[in-house]
Write a protein that holds these residues in place. Structure first.
Motif, PDB file in Angstrom:
ATOM      1  N   HIS A 208       0.851  -1.180   0.000  1.00 55.41           N
ATOM      2  CA  HIS A 208       0.000   0.000   0.000  1.00 55.41           C
ATOM      3  C   HIS A 208       0.891   1.235   0.000  1.00 55.41           C
ATOM      4  O   HIS A 208       1.757   1.368   0.855  1.00 55.41           O
ATOM      5  CB  HIS A 208      -0.868  -0.048   1.266  1.00 55.41           C
ATOM      6  CG  HIS A 208      -1.985   0.944   1.273  1.00 55.41           C
ATOM      7  ND1 HIS A 208      -3.289   0.569   1.417  1.00 55.41           N
ATOM      8  CD2 HIS A 208      -1.998   2.280   1.150  1.00 55.41           C
ATOM      9  CE1 HIS A 208      -4.063   1.649   1.397  1.00 55.41           C
ATOM     10  NE2 HIS A 208      -3.287   2.698   1.225  1.00 55.41           N
ATOM     11  N   ALA A 209       0.696   2.114  -0.971  1.00 57.29           N
ATOM     12  CA  ALA A 209       1.545   3.306  -1.023  1.00 57.29           C
ATOM     13  C   ALA A 209       0.901   4.452  -0.263  1.00 57.29           C
ATOM     14  O   ALA A 209      -0.318   4.628  -0.329  1.00 57.29           O
ATOM     15  CB  ALA A 209       1.767   3.719  -2.476  1.00 57.29           C
TER      16      ALA A 209
ATOM     17  N   LEU B 263      15.613  -4.795  -3.311  1.00 58.49           N
ATOM     18  CA  LEU B 263      14.699  -4.489  -2.214  1.00 58.49           C
ATOM     19  C   LEU B 263      13.264  -4.843  -2.606  1.00 58.49           C
ATOM     20  O   LEU B 263      12.504  -5.420  -1.813  1.00 58.49           O
ATOM     21  CB  LEU B 263      14.804  -3.008  -1.853  1.00 58.49           C
ATOM     22  CG  LEU B 263      13.926  -2.542  -0.691  1.00 58.49           C
ATOM     23  CD1 LEU B 263      14.484  -3.066   0.623  1.00 58.49           C
ATOM     24  CD2 LEU B 263      13.818  -1.033  -0.649  1.00 58.49           C
ATOM     25  N   PHE B 264      12.892  -4.511  -3.855  1.00 58.85           N
ATOM     26  CA  PHE B 264      11.527  -4.767  -4.281  1.00 58.85           C
ATOM     27  C   PHE B 264      11.252  -6.264  -4.396  1.00 58.85           C
ATOM     28  O   PHE B 264      10.147  -6.723  -4.102  1.00 58.85           O
ATOM     29  CB  PHE B 264      11.258  -4.070  -5.623  1.00 58.85           C
ATOM     30  CG  PHE B 264      10.918  -2.622  -5.444  1.00 58.85           C
ATOM     31  CD1 PHE B 264      11.218  -1.981  -4.253  1.00 58.85           C
ATOM     32  CD2 PHE B 264      10.297  -1.904  -6.439  1.00 58.85           C
ATOM     33  CE1 PHE B 264      10.906  -0.650  -4.063  1.00 58.85           C
ATOM     34  CE2 PHE B 264       9.976  -0.570  -6.251  1.00 58.85           C
ATOM     35  CZ  PHE B 264      10.283   0.064  -5.078  1.00 58.85           C
TER      36      PHE B 264
ATOM     37  N   LEU C  34       3.444  -1.089   3.972  1.00 58.81           N
ATOM     38  CA  LEU C  34       3.107   0.320   3.744  1.00 58.81           C
ATOM     39  C   LEU C  34       4.350   0.981   3.174  1.00 58.81           C
ATOM     40  O   LEU C  34       5.403   1.001   3.812  1.00 58.81           O
ATOM     41  CB  LEU C  34       2.680   1.003   5.048  1.00 58.81           C
ATOM     42  CG  LEU C  34       2.250   2.466   4.894  1.00 58.81           C
ATOM     43  CD1 LEU C  34       0.997   2.566   4.036  1.00 58.81           C
ATOM     44  CD2 LEU C  34       2.002   3.109   6.246  1.00 58.81           C
ATOM     45  N   PHE C  35       4.234   1.491   1.955  1.00 57.09           N
ATOM     46  CA  PHE C  35       5.393   1.964   1.218  1.00 57.09           C
ATOM     47  C   PHE C  35       5.251   3.473   1.009  1.00 57.09           C
ATOM     48  O   PHE C  35       4.276   3.940   0.421  1.00 57.09           O
ATOM     49  CB  PHE C  35       5.453   1.228  -0.120  1.00 57.09           C
ATOM     50  CG  PHE C  35       6.589   1.600  -1.005  1.00 57.09           C
ATOM     51  CD1 PHE C  35       7.888   1.229  -0.686  1.00 57.09           C
ATOM     52  CD2 PHE C  35       6.370   2.326  -2.170  1.00 57.09           C
ATOM     53  CE1 PHE C  35       8.941   1.573  -1.512  1.00 57.09           C
ATOM     54  CE2 PHE C  35       7.425   2.673  -3.001  1.00 57.09           C
ATOM     55  CZ  PHE C  35       8.703   2.291  -2.667  1.00 57.09           C
ATOM     56  N   ILE C  36       6.227   4.223   1.538  1.00 61.73           N
ATOM     57  CA  ILE C  36       6.167   5.682   1.418  1.00 61.73           C
ATOM     58  C   ILE C  36       7.260   6.116   0.464  1.00 61.73           C
ATOM     59  O   ILE C  36       8.435   5.769   0.663  1.00 61.73           O
ATOM     60  CB  ILE C  36       6.352   6.338   2.791  1.00 61.73           C
ATOM     61  CG1 ILE C  36       5.167   5.940   3.672  1.00 61.73           C
ATOM     62  CG2 ILE C  36       6.452   7.844   2.671  1.00 61.73           C
ATOM     63  CD1 ILE C  36       5.429   6.104   5.112  1.00 61.73           C
TER      64      ILE C  36
ATOM     65  N   PHE D 102       7.140   7.841  -8.272  1.00 62.27           N
ATOM     66  CA  PHE D 102       5.880   7.234  -8.687  1.00 62.27           C
ATOM     67  C   PHE D 102       6.078   5.953  -9.485  1.00 62.27           C
ATOM     68  O   PHE D 102       5.240   5.060  -9.432  1.00 62.27           O
ATOM     69  CB  PHE D 102       5.045   8.259  -9.461  1.00 62.27           C
ATOM     70  CG  PHE D 102       4.609   9.372  -8.583  1.00 62.27           C
ATOM     71  CD1 PHE D 102       3.663   9.151  -7.597  1.00 62.27           C
ATOM     72  CD2 PHE D 102       5.181  10.625  -8.684  1.00 62.27           C
ATOM     73  CE1 PHE D 102       3.278  10.162  -6.746  1.00 62.27           C
ATOM     74  CE2 PHE D 102       4.794  11.642  -7.836  1.00 62.27           C
ATOM     75  CZ  PHE D 102       3.840  11.410  -6.867  1.00 62.27           C
ATOM     76  N   ASP D 103       7.177   5.847 -10.234  1.00 63.34           N
ATOM     77  CA  ASP D 103       7.395   4.598 -10.975  1.00 63.34           C
ATOM     78  C   ASP D 103       7.480   3.440  -9.990  1.00 63.34           C
ATOM     79  O   ASP D 103       6.947   2.348 -10.256  1.00 63.34           O
ATOM     80  CB  ASP D 103       8.667   4.703 -11.838  1.00 63.34           C
ATOM     81  CG  ASP D 103       9.867   5.145 -11.045  1.00 63.34           C
ATOM     82  OD1 ASP D 103       9.682   5.839 -10.018  1.00 63.34           O
ATOM     83  OD2 ASP D 103      10.999   4.806 -11.426  1.00 63.34           O
ATOM     84  N   GLU D 104       8.098   3.670  -8.833  1.00 71.67           N
ATOM     85  CA  GLU D 104       8.198   2.609  -7.835  1.00 71.67           C
ATOM     86  C   GLU D 104       6.835   2.291  -7.233  1.00 71.67           C
ATOM     87  O   GLU D 104       6.475   1.118  -7.054  1.00 71.67           O
ATOM     88  CB  GLU D 104       9.146   3.025  -6.711  1.00 71.67           C
ATOM     89  CG  GLU D 104      10.568   3.225  -7.192  1.00 71.67           C
ATOM     90  CD  GLU D 104      11.452   3.803  -6.104  1.00 71.67           C
ATOM     91  OE1 GLU D 104      12.634   4.014  -6.387  1.00 71.67           O
ATOM     92  OE2 GLU D 104      10.961   4.045  -4.979  1.00 71.67           O
TER      93      GLU D 104
END
Lengths: 349, 499
Positions: free
Chosen positions: B33-34, B180-181, B195-197, B201-203
């Motif tokens: 979830h970004a 990492l991804f 939860l990804f902050i 945006f490409d990431e």
């Protein structure tokens, strides 16, 4: 309180509260009040207190302390301290006496040489503190011992006391028609000079900035180290002036002159509301504190209070002086917080 | 299905500054979830509430649908929430294994630490993550990417169900991001909630299934990634068009105002040369630690430098002397407002007039209210919101403090303005005021050198972008060629010197 008294941006930038409100509740006011109370109570209860002779004696004793307290206030406001001042007095006395002994008979020359010596001794402190970056507390404890030692090298156990009587009498002569020593006028003039310097010049502004945050001061284009260096030079010169006065007042130059005077000076400055951490305080409180301590000490002596008890009183006052301004500030903070105008834009603390 | 972790109607204020107002979030098991928003949108505060660093003023944190109150970070960790920060905080002198098991070391007889078991379990964790790091080596010297992996291994070691990653890729290279991804995806597929902050945006679009947008401390929207476009997310984030947010007016560059030749400070930056012309805004971009602030500090004279020269309007500037720099027309708005920009205990008036204290004096005296008038004028021009100009600056909000710093330097009428992170930690409204101000100054012929870590700010404001990487200037990109990719490539050292 109604919320509609909140200050809107359009009404911002008003001047602060009136001067009397700012003074009321300040540490300066506390000191002046204490001074009045001590004078009234002591005059009523202790015989001899309140007489012209009493004040003349208090003044003579307070002059050297006050002379040194003026620059010391500035030094402590920048967050530094100079504990070598009493030894500077002692060394100046010794050199002055020795020069006289060796045949220098011109009073202006003797005074000039003494002041120069004081400035050089202050500059030595300054170099260690600003060039080598050492803490002033450590440096001046070192020179406290060093300068006193040098005074003994110069004079040994001798006392030089054979000055022309006119010099020694003139040093303590009263202002005609009064009992007040004329040297008080010199002190008053110097107090005005230091007061203007502190309160109404760019240098004074930098001193408060340095004491609160030396790094931000540097970023604002203040030469922090140069400013501190010259403060130590000024302190040395003022201590030398106190040494000249000391020599002629007691008609005696000895290596142990003014031993321990640095504590009286620092006590007065701290009791005067100057923060030992720097950045806060001013000369009004310090001058009131010098007077308060002088009157208290002499009054208690007249009341036959033993010397040990006197030390206890001075020590207690010193502790109070560190705690007191903080208490006053906390009380004012609480008052401020209750006033809605300043609750605007308060940031997390 | 219940969310693993949810926030409902959370408010959080620091003094009078509301950091979160009605913040919401729902995290499900098995989703990435970004969380996006501008700096100052409240993301960090939200993360700190999840991590148990702060408690919410109102509203609730729900774990498996049950309200919980984390009293400390340890409580949050015990509940299975792990936070990976942008710059991990490992103990540099302890081994990797000791870092992972700090406070929870496996024990053998007499409560001695079982080093062998610790090493073995560390190896198992790394095997699950598919990475190779020696458990016995000290944490000192690990790359930031490896440090993050150690943090993730630590999270795995106590079976974290929620992994919060706060801008983890800001300092990573492309290969490291991919690794990492890969780890994040495998954790997600095994049922963890992530939860990804990120500002990239490409990431966000390659990793995440859903996006939550915050603005000014509020929840704005949550949607499936498939319904979104990058442009749409950015518009939602800023609440207006990006071009309106950074209004740099076109100007005709004038004479060279600031010329820096071969500036070197050993260990900080090396052989840095560039010029800034009047009317130009030049951004100095790069990762944290690339040496940008250090260059600005050396130019201004706060720090000394070992080699090189600085010229202002063609005249060499004396090194190591801020007063000389101010006299030459230089101004530096430093990075750390509270420690370097302002004397917090002094009043707005005193702070705003400090560099001009001699100019405002007559015969060396400051009688007659010159300071008061100058401060009042600038406070009004920059719309500083304060009850009184005699109040200490510590009573102001961050945005208003920054305005006081700006007033302080703009009142010196600088010919060259260096500004380090001009809008860090200030609200969106003040931000665009600051940008408009910089643009206006440039149009008046001031040369502006802006150090900034915020790419939108760099791209929106700068006529040219200088990029630093590990103490060297690696790129000089004109406005029409500068985009997120070209700047980030240079900043992460992906491309050879283009300068």
């Amino acid at each position: 309180m109604a919320t509609d008294t909140l200050v809107t941006p359009a009404r911002t930038a008003k001047a602060g509260p009136p001067a009397w409100r700012r003074l009321f509740g300040s540490w300066d006011a506390v000191l002046i009040l204490a001074l009045l109370v001590v004078v009234l109570v002591a005059s009523a209860t202790i015989e001899g207190v309140g007489s012209p002779r009493f004040y003349r004696f208090v003044a003579l004793e307070a002059i050297p302390i006050a002379l040194i307290a003026l620059p010391m206030t500035l030094v402590i406001i920048t967050g530094e301290i100079d504990l070598s001042v009493a030894s500077t007095v002692g060394l100046t006395c010794s050199v002055l006496g020795q020069l006289w002994y060796l045949g220098v008979t011109s009073l202006p020359l003797l005074i000039l040489l003494s002041l120069l010596l004081g400035a050089v001794l202050g500059a030595v402190n300054g170099v260690f503190i600003t060039v080598f970056g050492l803490p002033s507390l450590a440096v001046t404890i070192g020179t406290l011992a060093l300068y006193r030692g040098l005074a003994y090298v110069v004079l040994g156990d001798r006392a030089i006391a054979d000055y022309p009587p006119t010099w020694t009498q003139n040093a303590v002569a009263p202002i005609p028609g009064t009992v007040i020593p004329w040297f008080v006028l010199v002190l008053a003039a110097l107090a005005v000079v230091f007061g203007v310097l502190l309160y109404a010049t760019p240098i004074g502004r930098s001193l408060y900035a340095i004491g609160n945050n030396a790094e931000a001061s540097n970023f604002a284009g203040i030469s922090v180290l140069r400013t501190k260096f010259w403060l130590f030079v000024a302190t040395g010169a003022m201590a030398a002036l106190a040494g000249v006065f000391w020599t002629f007042r007691f008609a005696s130059a000895r290596a142990d002159n003014a031993t321990g005077l640095e504590l009286a000076v620092v006590a007065a400055v701290l009791l005067g509301g100057v923060s030992i951490f720097g950045g806060r305080g001013g000369l009004v409180g310090v001058i009131a504190a010098v007077a308060l301590l002088g009157i208290l000490r002499n009054a208690l002596q007249l009341a036959d209070v033993p010397a040990n008890a006197l030390t206890i009183v001075t020590g207690t006052l010193l502790i109070l002086s560190v705690v007191g301004p903080n208490l006053v500030r906390m009380a004012r903070e609480r008052l401020r917080r209750r006033r809605p105008a300043t609750t605007l834009e308060r940031k997390p603390s | 299905m219940l969310p693993v972790l949810a926030l409902e109607g959370v408010d959080k204020s620091f003094g009078a500054v509301a950091a979160l107002r009605d913040a919401r979030l729902e995290l499900y098991a098995g989703e990435a979830h970004a969380l996006v928003g501008e700096n100052g949108a409240g993301k960090s505060t939200l993360v700190k509430i999840l991590a148990g660093v702060h408690g919410p003023d109102t509203g609730s944190v729900l774990l498996d649908g049950q309200p919980v109150a984390f009293g400390s970070p340890a409580d949050a960790r015990a509940a299975g929430i792990a936070v990976i920060y942008q710059e991990p905080t490992l103990f540099p002198d302890l081994s990797v294994a000791e870092n992972i098991f700090m406070g929870r070391q496996p024990l053998k007889g007499l409560r001695r630490i079982d080093a062998a078991a610790m090493r073995e379990r560390t190896n198992e964790l790394f095997a699950r993550l598919g990475v190779r790091i020696d458990p016995d080596r000290p944490a000192r010297g690990l790359s930031i990417a490896d440090q993050q992996l150690v943090e993730i291994a630590k999270a795995l070691s106590f079976d974290a169900r929620v992994l919060v990653m706060d801008e983890p890729t800001a300092a990573l290279s492309g290969v490291e991001v991919d690794r990492l991804f890969a780890v994040a995806r495998s954790l997600r597929d095994n049922g963890a909630a992530i939860l990804f902050i990120s500002h990239r945006f490409d990431e966000v679009f390659s990793l995440c299934q859903r996006v939550t947008v915050m603005r000014d401390g509020r929840w704005i929207a949550t949607d499936e990634i498939g319904n979104l476009t990058v442009d749409g997310v950015v518009r939602t984030m800023v609440g207006r068009d990006i071009s309106a947010l950074f209004p740099k007016m076109a100007t005709e560059p004038g004479e060279v105002r600031l010329q820096v030749d071969g500036l070197t400070r050993h260990g900080y930056f090396d052989d840095v040369s560039f010029t800034v012309r009047g009317g130009e805004i030049v951004a100095l971009a790069g990762l944290v630690g690339a040496g940008r602030s250090e260059v600005a500090r050396a130019i201004f004279g706060v720090d000394r430098y070992d080699a090189g020269q600085v010229r202002v309007d063609g005249r060499p500037l004396r090194p190591g002397a801020p007063p000389a720099a101010i006299d030459a027309g230089l101004a530096l708005v430093p990075e750390d407002r509270r420690q370097q920009g302002l004397v917090m205990e002094l009043s707005i008036e005193r702070n705003a007039t400090l560099p001009r204290r001699w100019a405002l004096s007559r015969l060396g005296l400051l009688f007659g209210g010159g300071e008061r008038r100058s401060a009042a004028e600038w406070a009004k021009r920059l719309q500083v919101k304060a009850a009184r100009n005699t109040d200490p600056v510590s009573t102001l909000s961050g945005g208003n403090q920054q305005k006081v710093v700006l007033a302080k330097w703009l009142s010196t009428a600088p010919r060259v303005l260096m500004i380090d992170e001009p809008t860090r930690g200030i609200d969106v409204g003040t931000k665009s005021e600051v940008h408009r101000l910089l643009s206006q100054l440039a149009s008046e012929g001031v040369a502006v050198l802006m150090v900034s870590s915020e790419l939108p700010e760099v791209l929106g404001m700068a006529d040219r972008v200088l990029v630093m990487h590990e103490g060297r200037l690696v790129a000089d990109i004109p406005r029409d060629q500068a985009d997120e990719e070209s700047v980030m490539f240079a900043a992460t050292g992906q491309r050879g010197a283009a300068a």
